[in-house]
Write a protein that holds these residues in place. Structure first.
Motif, PDB file in Angstrom:
ATOM      1  N   PRO A  10       0.814  -1.217   0.000  1.00 42.39           N
ATOM      2  CA  PRO A  10       0.000   0.000   0.000  1.00 42.39           C
ATOM      3  C   PRO A  10       0.846   1.264   0.000  1.00 42.39           C
ATOM      4  CG  PRO A  10       0.128  -0.886   2.204  1.00 42.39           C
ATOM      5  CD  PRO A  10       0.840  -1.875   1.318  1.00 42.39           C
ATOM      6  N   GLU A  11       0.223   2.347  -0.377  1.00 40.41           N
ATOM      7  CA  GLU A  11       0.922   3.631  -0.364  1.00 40.41           C
ATOM      8  C   GLU A  11       1.094   4.155   1.052  1.00 40.41           C
ATOM      9  OE1 GLU A  11       0.719   7.955  -2.670  1.00 40.41           O
ATOM     10  OE2 GLU A  11      -0.923   6.522  -2.867  1.00 40.41           O
ATOM     11  N   HIS A  12       0.075   3.930   1.883  1.00 43.08           N
ATOM     12  CA  HIS A  12       0.108   4.409   3.263  1.00 43.08           C
ATOM     13  C   HIS A  12       0.002   3.230   4.228  1.00 43.08           C
ATOM     14  CE1 HIS A  12      -0.250   8.491   1.780  1.00 43.08           C
ATOM     15  NE2 HIS A  12      -1.323   8.145   1.082  1.00 43.08           N
ATOM     16  N   LYS A  13       0.840   3.247   5.248  1.00 46.65           N
ATOM     17  CA  LYS A  13       0.839   2.199   6.264  1.00 46.65           C
ATOM     18  C   LYS A  13       0.542   2.817   7.623  1.00 46.65           C
ATOM     19  CE  LYS A  13       4.314  -0.483   3.729  1.00 46.65           C
ATOM     20  NZ  LYS A  13       5.389  -1.487   3.825  1.00 46.65           N
ATOM     21  N   ASP A  14      -0.065   2.027   8.508  1.00 42.57           N
ATOM     22  CA  ASP A  14      -0.297   2.493   9.874  1.00 42.57           C
ATOM     23  C   ASP A  14      -0.048   1.339  10.842  1.00 42.57           C
ATOM     24  OD1 ASP A  14      -2.651   0.886   9.952  1.00 42.57           O
ATOM     25  OD2 ASP A  14      -3.835   2.515   9.121  1.00 42.57           O
ATOM     26  N   GLU A  15      -0.216   1.600  12.133  1.00 45.56           N
ATOM     27  CA  GLU A  15       0.123   0.594  13.135  1.00 45.56           C
ATOM     28  C   GLU A  15      -0.749  -0.655  13.052  1.00 45.56           C
ATOM     29  OE1 GLU A  15       0.322   2.079  17.077  1.00 45.56           O
ATOM     30  OE2 GLU A  15       2.071   3.348  16.699  1.00 45.56           O
ATOM     31  N   LEU A  16      -1.990  -0.500  12.582  1.00 49.85           N
ATOM     32  CA  LEU A  16      -2.905  -1.634  12.503  1.00 49.85           C
ATOM     33  C   LEU A  16      -2.920  -2.292  11.124  1.00 49.85           C
ATOM     34  CD1 LEU A  16      -5.993  -0.327  14.520  1.00 49.85           C
ATOM     35  CD2 LEU A  16      -4.147  -1.809  15.315  1.00 49.85           C
ATOM     36  N   GLY A  17      -2.250  -1.697  10.163  1.00 48.81           N
ATOM     37  CA  GLY A  17      -2.310  -2.238   8.808  1.00 48.81           C
ATOM     38  C   GLY A  17      -3.709  -2.183   8.236  1.00 48.81           C
ATOM     39  N   SER A  18      -4.378  -1.053   8.427  1.00 48.28           N
ATOM     40  CA  SER A  18      -5.803  -0.955   8.095  1.00 48.28           C
ATOM     41  C   SER A  18      -6.089  -1.110   6.608  1.00 48.28           C
ATOM     42  CB  SER A  18      -6.363   0.375   8.604  1.00 48.28           C
ATOM     43  OG  SER A  18      -5.679   1.470   8.028  1.00 48.28           O
ATOM     44  N   ASP A  19      -5.105  -0.821   5.747  1.00 56.45           N
ATOM     45  CA  ASP A  19      -5.332  -1.020   4.312  1.00 56.45           C
ATOM     46  C   ASP A  19      -5.615  -2.478   3.995  1.00 56.45           C
ATOM     47  OD1 ASP A  19      -4.251  -1.548   1.366  1.00 56.45           O
ATOM     48  OD2 ASP A  19      -4.712   0.587   1.501  1.00 56.45           O
ATOM     49  N   SER A  20      -5.138  -3.383   4.831  1.00 59.98           N
ATOM     50  CA  SER A  20      -5.296  -4.814   4.562  1.00 59.98           C
ATOM     51  C   SER A  20      -6.739  -5.274   4.667  1.00 59.98           C
ATOM     52  CB  SER A  20      -4.440  -5.638   5.530  1.00 59.98           C
ATOM     53  OG  SER A  20      -4.946  -5.555   6.853  1.00 59.98           O
ATOM     54  N   TYR A  21      -7.570  -4.542   5.398  1.00 57.86           N
ATOM     55  CA  TYR A  21      -8.976  -4.941   5.521  1.00 57.86           C
ATOM     56  C   TYR A  21      -9.940  -3.860   5.043  1.00 57.86           C
ATOM     57  CZ  TYR A  21      -8.143  -2.710  10.118  1.00 57.86           C
ATOM     58  OH  TYR A  21      -7.760  -1.851  11.134  1.00 57.86           O
ATOM     59  N   SER A  22      -9.416  -2.853   4.348  1.00 54.74           N
ATOM     60  CA  SER A  22     -10.270  -1.811   3.786  1.00 54.74           C
ATOM     61  C   SER A  22     -10.941  -2.307   2.507  1.00 54.74           C
ATOM     62  CB  SER A  22      -9.438  -0.565   3.471  1.00 54.74           C
ATOM     63  OG  SER A  22     -10.159   0.337   2.665  1.00 54.74           O
ATOM     64  N   GLU A  23     -12.184  -1.917   2.309  1.00 49.03           N
ATOM     65  CA  GLU A  23     -12.892  -2.277   1.078  1.00 49.03           C
ATOM     66  C   GLU A  23     -12.163  -1.751  -0.153  1.00 49.03           C
ATOM     67  OE1 GLU A  23     -17.237  -1.473  -1.069  1.00 49.03           O
ATOM     68  OE2 GLU A  23     -16.994  -1.119   1.090  1.00 49.03           O
ATOM     69  N   GLU A  24     -11.474  -0.608   0.017  1.00 52.95           N
ATOM     70  CA  GLU A  24     -10.712  -0.020  -1.084  1.00 52.95           C
ATOM     71  C   GLU A  24      -9.206  -0.229  -0.918  1.00 52.95           C
ATOM     72  OE1 GLU A  24     -11.898   1.233  -3.903  1.00 52.95           O
ATOM     73  OE2 GLU A  24     -13.836   0.518  -3.142  1.00 52.95           O
ATOM     74  N   GLY A  25      -8.829  -1.262  -0.162  1.00 53.75           N
ATOM     75  CA  GLY A  25      -7.418  -1.590  -0.007  1.00 53.75           C
ATOM     76  C   GLY A  25      -6.813  -2.060  -1.314  1.00 53.75           C
ATOM     77  N   ILE A  26      -5.508  -2.080  -1.362  1.00 51.92           N
ATOM     78  CA  ILE A  26      -4.837  -2.413  -2.615  1.00 51.92           C
ATOM     79  C   ILE A  26      -5.136  -3.844  -3.074  1.00 51.92           C
ATOM     80  CG2 ILE A  26      -2.674  -3.064  -1.458  1.00 51.92           C
ATOM     81  CD1 ILE A  26      -1.251  -1.795  -3.948  1.00 51.92           C
ATOM     82  N   ILE A  27      -5.184  -4.780  -2.151  1.00 50.28           N
ATOM     83  CA  ILE A  27      -5.474  -6.160  -2.541  1.00 50.28           C
ATOM     84  C   ILE A  27      -6.926  -6.312  -2.965  1.00 50.28           C
ATOM     85  CG2 ILE A  27      -5.833  -8.469  -1.572  1.00 50.28           C
ATOM     86  CD1 ILE A  27      -3.011  -8.010  -2.524  1.00 50.28           C
ATOM     87  N   GLN A  28      -7.825  -5.658  -2.253  1.00 53.68           N
ATOM     88  CA  GLN A  28      -9.238  -5.764  -2.607  1.00 53.68           C
ATOM     89  C   GLN A  28      -9.485  -5.242  -4.018  1.00 53.68           C
ATOM     90  OE1 GLN A  28      -7.885  -4.760   0.176  1.00 53.68           O
ATOM     91  NE2 GLN A  28      -8.844  -5.898   1.836  1.00 53.68           N
ATOM     92  N   ARG A  29      -8.875  -4.121  -4.368  1.00 53.95           N
ATOM     93  CA  ARG A  29      -9.031  -3.585  -5.725  1.00 53.95           C
ATOM     94  C   ARG A  29      -8.331  -4.468  -6.750  1.00 53.95           C
ATOM     95  NH1 ARG A  29      -6.235   1.236  -5.772  1.00 53.95           N
ATOM     96  NH2 ARG A  29      -5.573   1.023  -3.609  1.00 53.95           N
ATOM     97  N   ALA A  30      -7.189  -5.030  -6.359  1.00 55.70           N
ATOM     98  CA  ALA A  30      -6.457  -5.916  -7.269  1.00 55.70           C
ATOM     99  C   ALA A  30      -7.267  -7.167  -7.586  1.00 55.70           C
ATOM    100  CB  ALA A  30      -5.117  -6.297  -6.654  1.00 55.70           C
ATOM    101  N   VAL A  31      -7.890  -7.737  -6.569  1.00 54.84           N
ATOM    102  CA  VAL A  31      -8.712  -8.932  -6.787  1.00 54.84           C
ATOM    103  C   VAL A  31      -9.870  -8.616  -7.735  1.00 54.84           C
ATOM    104  CG1 VAL A  31     -10.283 -10.580  -5.699  1.00 54.84           C
ATOM    105  CG2 VAL A  31      -8.107 -10.023  -4.595  1.00 54.84           C
TER     106      VAL A  31
END
Length: 332
Positions: free
Chosen positions: A85-106
């Motif tokens: 992801p472009e932005h990271k945080d302590e919880l890794g919230s992009d990993s479970y976001s509906e618009e996260g990088i993997i979700q959009r990639a899938v």
């Protein structure tokens, strides 16, 4: 047991030429054995070569169909996605976001390459600012991943992957109880048909170096030895696999592969379960580096290595060599 003796028995008779060697060959490598790893980055029109992994690239989402089509054309049935992801945080919230990088990639791959079987790596190291595989709890200056709080985040992650269209999820964080938590989460959300490929015996290995560069997942401090396995341990791997099977894993994985052939063989013989082996980045890069120096025959070494993994008991092999090997197998 041999029933004859030399000179009546001559084992070289069945090695006389390629035809007879093919006829009695015990282990046959095919493209159906392979899962191809793909790194996904933010941005547009990106295909960035990974310096420590020659021939491997990070792709932006808009260019994923390009590599997806190559995989399909090669006859390789599946890919596994790793997001950066472009932005990271302590919880890794992009990993479970509906618009996260993997979700959009899938969603992109399933739309443009619907025949491709898409597996998602389920972890947090690429998404957290600290580079560890879950929720980080600190006491004074001592920090470690909180196992049970990480399980709650894993549930959110796998559901978001399933909703995006993933065909399979592959949890890699080596948290205790992760398969049970993920199976229950998927079933409760209506995704009981999605299988789990568990990184069941994942070692704290020095072979992961190039991957951590590629995925930008090197820990900011410390290491992962409090949750990944000690390379010296064998019986512990069997206990880990047994627990994951009990909790609902559909496929179990040994990672890395090359230095852990004994574990692959024991897992297959003990559990008679679908078994995957990860031919990891360090194994790939060593071969590439030696081949570039002219010290080895890359094609022969790769084919011999992957065949040995299958001979050891691997039903599936995650390998960065997959596209090259698919071409070599066609030629031969």
């Amino acid at each position: 047991m041999l029933t004859g003796r030399f000179p009546q028995l001559r084992l070289r008779r069945l090695r006389k030429n390629e035809n007879i060697r093919r006829m009695v060959r015990e282990t046959v490598l095919t493209v159906d054995d392979f899962i191809y790893p793909i790194f996904v980055v933010e941005g547009e029109n990106k295909k960035e070569e990974i310096p420590s992994m020659p021939g491997q690239f990070r792709y932006s989402i808009d260019r994923l169909p390009e590599i997806g089509e190559l995989v399909l054309k090669a006859g390789i049935p599946a890919v596994i996605l790793f997001g950066i992801p472009e932005h990271k945080d302590e919880l890794g919230s992009d990993s479970y976001s509906e618009e996260g990088i993997i979700q959009r990639a899938v969603r992109k791959l399933k739309k443009e390459c619907p025949e491709l079987y898409v597996i998602t790596d389920v972890c947090f190291c690429e998404y957290t600012s600290h580079g560890h595989c879950g929720y980080l709890a600190c006491s004074g200056e001592v920090c470690d991943v909180d196992n049970d709080k990480t399980l709650e985040l894993l549930k959110k992650q796998v559901i978001s992957h399933a909703e995006a269209g993933a065909d399979m999820v592959a949890p890699s964080g080596m948290m205790d109880g992760m398969i049970k938590a993920i199976r229950e989460a998927l079933d409760s959300a209506g995704f009981s048909d999605i299988p789990i490929m568990s990184y069941a015996a994942k070692y704290a290995s020095a072979y992961y170096g190039p991957f951590r560069d590629a995925a930008e997942s090197t820990p900011a401090f410390g290491d992962r030895r409090t949750y990944q396995m000690d390379p010296a341990n064998f019986n512990e791997a069997l206990r880990e696999v047994a627990l994951d099977i009990q909790e609902g894993a559909d496929i179990v994985m040994v990672k890395p592969a090359l230095a852990y052939m004994d574990v692959i063989r024991a897992v297959k013989e003990t559990f008679k379960y679908p078994t995957a082996a990860y031919n990891v980045s360090g194994e790939y890069s060593m071969v590439k580096a030696a081949a570039m120096k002219g010290w080895i025959d890359e094609r022969r070494v790769v084919l011999e290595t992957l065949t040995s993994m299958k001979r050891a008991g691997a039903d599936l092999i995650l390998t960065y060599h997959a596209l090259d090997v698919a071409e070599w197998l066609k030629e031969s």
